[in-house]
Design a protein around this motif. Sequence first.
Motif, PDB file in Angstrom:
ATOM      1  N   GLN A  42      -2.929  -7.247  14.012  1.00 30.64           N
ATOM      2  CA  GLN A  42      -2.614  -8.230  12.989  1.00 30.64           C
ATOM      3  C   GLN A  42      -2.821  -7.662  11.588  1.00 30.64           C
ATOM      4  OE1 GLN A  42      -1.178 -10.937  14.059  1.00 30.64           O
ATOM      5  NE2 GLN A  42      -0.755 -11.540  11.934  1.00 30.64           N
ATOM      6  N   LEU A  43      -3.855  -6.825  11.432  1.00 35.81           N
ATOM      7  CA  LEU A  43      -4.084  -6.197  10.121  1.00 35.81           C
ATOM      8  C   LEU A  43      -2.917  -5.267   9.776  1.00 35.81           C
ATOM      9  CD1 LEU A  43      -7.912  -5.381  10.240  1.00 35.81           C
ATOM     10  CD2 LEU A  43      -6.782  -6.896   8.615  1.00 35.81           C
ATOM     11  N   ASP A  44      -2.433  -4.548  10.774  1.00 30.18           N
ATOM     12  CA  ASP A  44      -1.290  -3.652  10.561  1.00 30.18           C
ATOM     13  C   ASP A  44      -0.080  -4.468  10.091  1.00 30.18           C
ATOM     14  OD1 ASP A  44      -0.094  -1.016  10.767  1.00 30.18           O
ATOM     15  OD2 ASP A  44       1.094  -1.889  12.395  1.00 30.18           O
ATOM     16  N   THR A  45       0.150  -5.593  10.751  1.00 29.40           N
ATOM     17  CA  THR A  45       1.263  -6.476  10.373  1.00 29.40           C
ATOM     18  C   THR A  45       1.049  -7.014   8.960  1.00 29.40           C
ATOM     19  OG1 THR A  45       1.298  -7.156  12.671  1.00 29.40           O
ATOM     20  CG2 THR A  45       2.589  -8.493  11.161  1.00 29.40           C
ATOM     21  N   PHE A  46      -0.209  -7.360   8.649  1.00 26.05           N
ATOM     22  CA  PHE A  46      -0.548  -7.920   7.327  1.00 26.05           C
ATOM     23  C   PHE A  46      -0.162  -6.948   6.202  1.00 26.05           C
ATOM     24  CE2 PHE A  46      -3.308  -9.108   3.818  1.00 26.05           C
ATOM     25  CZ  PHE A  46      -3.331 -10.499   3.872  1.00 26.05           C
ATOM     26  N   PHE A  47      -0.403  -5.654   6.425  1.00 29.58           N
ATOM     27  CA  PHE A  47      -0.141  -4.678   5.366  1.00 29.58           C
ATOM     28  C   PHE A  47       1.295  -4.167   5.361  1.00 29.58           C
ATOM     29  CE2 PHE A  47      -4.811  -4.204   5.696  1.00 29.58           C
ATOM     30  CZ  PHE A  47      -5.110  -4.567   4.394  1.00 29.58           C
ATOM     31  N   THR A  48       1.986  -4.251   6.483  1.00 26.15           N
ATOM     32  CA  THR A  48       3.323  -3.658   6.533  1.00 26.15           C
ATOM     33  C   THR A  48       4.448  -4.677   6.379  1.00 26.15           C
ATOM     34  OG1 THR A  48       3.142  -3.724   8.944  1.00 26.15           O
ATOM     35  CG2 THR A  48       2.675  -1.627   7.887  1.00 26.15           C
ATOM     36  N   ASN A  49       4.148  -5.977   6.593  1.00 25.10           N
ATOM     37  CA  ASN A  49       5.224  -6.980   6.463  1.00 25.10           C
ATOM     38  C   ASN A  49       5.159  -7.688   5.106  1.00 25.10           C
ATOM     39  OD1 ASN A  49       6.160  -6.363   8.919  1.00 25.10           O
ATOM     40  ND2 ASN A  49       5.310  -8.149   9.949  1.00 25.10           N
ATOM     41  N   ILE A  99       0.863  -1.185   0.000  1.00 24.22           N
ATOM     42  CA  ILE A  99       0.000   0.000   0.000  1.00 24.22           C
ATOM     43  C   ILE A  99       0.898   1.233   0.000  1.00 24.22           C
ATOM     44  CG2 ILE A  99      -0.336  -0.017   2.541  1.00 24.22           C
ATOM     45  CD1 ILE A  99      -3.346   0.714   1.847  1.00 24.22           C
ATOM     46  N   SER A 100       0.655   2.111  -0.973  1.00 19.91           N
ATOM     47  CA  SER A 100       1.521   3.292  -1.080  1.00 19.91           C
ATOM     48  C   SER A 100       0.842   4.504  -0.442  1.00 19.91           C
ATOM     49  CB  SER A 100       1.848   3.559  -2.542  1.00 19.91           C
ATOM     50  OG  SER A 100       0.660   3.809  -3.236  1.00 19.91           O
ATOM     51  N   GLY A 101       1.545   5.608  -0.445  1.00 18.10           N
ATOM     52  CA  GLY A 101       1.110   6.828   0.260  1.00 18.10           C
ATOM     53  C   GLY A 101      -0.292   7.303  -0.048  1.00 18.10           C
ATOM     54  N   ALA A 137      -4.122   4.591  14.216  1.00 20.40           N
ATOM     55  CA  ALA A 137      -3.184   5.057  15.253  1.00 20.40           C
ATOM     56  C   ALA A 137      -1.835   4.332  15.215  1.00 20.40           C
ATOM     57  CB  ALA A 137      -3.833   4.873  16.621  1.00 20.40           C
ATOM     58  N   LYS A 138      -1.713   3.310  14.380  1.00 19.17           N
ATOM     59  CA  LYS A 138      -0.449   2.557  14.313  1.00 19.17           C
ATOM     60  C   LYS A 138       0.640   3.392  13.646  1.00 19.17           C
ATOM     61  CE  LYS A 138      -2.260  -1.260  15.881  1.00 19.17           C
ATOM     62  NZ  LYS A 138      -2.016  -1.580  17.265  1.00 19.17           N
ATOM     63  N   LYS A 139       1.898   2.942  13.851  1.00 21.89           N
ATOM     64  CA  LYS A 139       3.055   3.664  13.298  1.00 21.89           C
ATOM     65  C   LYS A 139       3.010   3.756  11.772  1.00 21.89           C
ATOM     66  CE  LYS A 139       6.662   3.126  16.754  1.00 21.89           C
ATOM     67  NZ  LYS A 139       7.822   2.327  17.145  1.00 21.89           N
ATOM     68  N   SER A 140       2.445   2.706  11.138  1.00 22.38           N
ATOM     69  CA  SER A 140       2.428   2.684   9.678  1.00 22.38           C
ATOM     70  C   SER A 140       1.487   3.728   9.078  1.00 22.38           C
ATOM     71  CB  SER A 140       2.036   1.292   9.192  1.00 22.38           C
ATOM     72  OG  SER A 140       0.891   0.854   9.882  1.00 22.38           O
ATOM     73  N   LYS A 141       0.611   4.325   9.927  1.00 24.84           N
ATOM     74  CA  LYS A 141      -0.289   5.419   9.516  1.00 24.84           C
ATOM     75  C   LYS A 141      -1.089   5.078   8.246  1.00 24.84           C
ATOM     76  CE  LYS A 141       1.160   8.466  12.627  1.00 24.84           C
ATOM     77  NZ  LYS A 141       0.362   8.579  13.819  1.00 24.84           N
ATOM     78  N   LEU A 142      -1.723   3.921   8.251  1.00 22.16           N
ATOM     79  CA  LEU A 142      -2.547   3.527   7.109  1.00 22.16           C
ATOM     80  C   LEU A 142      -3.743   4.482   6.998  1.00 22.16           C
ATOM     81  CD1 LEU A 142      -2.584  -0.330   7.678  1.00 22.16           C
ATOM     82  CD2 LEU A 142      -1.438   0.858   5.825  1.00 22.16           C
ATOM     83  N   LYS A 143      -4.106   4.824   5.775  1.00 21.81           N
ATOM     84  CA  LYS A 143      -5.245   5.733   5.582  1.00 21.81           C
ATOM     85  C   LYS A 143      -6.523   4.904   5.532  1.00 21.81           C
ATOM     86  CE  LYS A 143      -2.691   9.319   3.251  1.00 21.81           C
ATOM     87  NZ  LYS A 143      -2.215   9.747   1.940  1.00 21.81           N
ATOM     88  N   VAL A 144      -7.255   4.903   6.641  1.00 22.48           N
ATOM     89  CA  VAL A 144      -8.476   4.101   6.746  1.00 22.48           C
ATOM     90  C   VAL A 144      -9.678   5.040   6.590  1.00 22.48           C
ATOM     91  CG1 VAL A 144      -9.769   2.466   8.155  1.00 22.48           C
ATOM     92  CG2 VAL A 144      -7.283   2.568   8.359  1.00 22.48           C
ATOM     93  N   LEU A 145     -10.505   4.780   5.577  1.00 25.70           N
ATOM     94  CA  LEU A 145     -11.679   5.633   5.341  1.00 25.70           C
ATOM     95  C   LEU A 145     -12.749   5.363   6.387  1.00 25.70           C
ATOM     96  CD1 LEU A 145     -11.987   5.075   1.474  1.00 25.70           C
ATOM     97  CD2 LEU A 145     -10.937   7.021   2.622  1.00 25.70           C
TER      98      LEU A 145
END
Lengths: 229, 209
Positions: A222-229, A45-47, A79-87
């Motif tokens: 786990q979702l954060d890990t799924f998208f960042t690893n 997932i990009s910026g 709120a995670k470090k990866s700062k995913l943009k969640v609508l």
Amino acid sequence: MKKMLNPITLSLKIFKTTVICGVVLSLLGCVSATVQQVRERSTQISGGETLVILGKRNRPSTEETEIDFIDCVATNLRAKKSKLKVLNEQRFVDRTFPWFEPRTAPGNMDALVNLLDQKLLAERLEQMGLKYLIWIEGQTKRTSSGGSMSCGITPGGGGCFGFLTWENDASYEATIWDAKNKTVAGKVSSDAAGTSYMPALILPIPLVARVQSNACFGLADQLDTFFTN
Amino acid sequence: MNKWHRIKMLHCFLTTAVVTGCASTQVSLETDFPSPLVEKQSTRIAFIINESLTDFVHTETVEKGGDFVIEVGSAQRGLFERLAAGLFSNHTFFNSIGDQSISSLAIEPEIRELQFATPDQTRTDYYEVWMRYDFKLYDLERNLTSTWSIPAYGKANKNNHTGKRDGLEAAALSACRDVMAVFSIRFSSEQLISDWLNLDSPTTQDGSE
């Protein structure tokens, strides 16, 4: 000689001790949680890309995922470090109306692929930068309960006496759809179970096991890990 | 606190409990609806939003559940304004089919019936609302040609809402969105609608094929 405590002071001390113990016990919690993941495709997932978390509310299913659980997962993921943009779920459903209503929402990946033939919808999703759709299904249910409590009220005062206990079970599964590549990316599940207690000696003190919150935190991690690893 | 004061407080508490327990549940929809994201129809359409629609109120007394008053009429004008804005590029609103200035095909929505159920009645976790809309379709001379019926359904989990009023409001709102969704998606594929829209084609007006 040791000073004798009067009954009111003694009652207050017992009450204070019970409250402190209660807070400590509730903080310790009594929840066991399990998180599992199945990956089918690599994810990236990009910026400028976004994702949305939706509760599964398709007809004719009688089950509905709690709105506050969806909010909880989305808030924790943001709120995670990866700062995913969640609508925001409701804003997404409104902006794509009527394609994600309970009667019309796609039930599987093939249905989503067919839905994306709608030119206006495909353009709207492109504008929103939507890369992943995450469907969450599941619920928190009370599986057992026991004990008894009686309360009374008189002109002289009132109070409760007894002990209640109940067990909650939370079971949720998130299915991740890649809306751009039109494939299922994987699944993440989060289960939690815990027992809550409510002793009452004049005042009832609930010692609630935070089952749903634990399932939410586990799923968001786990979702954060799924998208960042 | 003296004894008399305590008795007064107890009396007040019991009175409040009794009054609250017996009060009616009043549900009113005051909300905004989204516009449907669909291809717009070019046909000129007149929407008739009459008083029987905007004043629609469902009242019912449920045994051991009290009185229920569900006002969905107040949301109907907003609902059809949003629906029309998303679905038709050329539309106007009128209050009555008797209006002489109507010069296009006209559609008049009507709520034929509304039913609801609470978790106490069904022993489930859901508040549910069923509605049946009738859409009366008029030709260019304002003659009724046919009626398109759409059943709508909405439900709301009691765990997401605080009390009967909130739960029923969410279920009724969901039913209103359901009718909008069905209307906007099926409008272009429904045979009844295609036949009605053909009444506006020049060949039909001339009487020649």
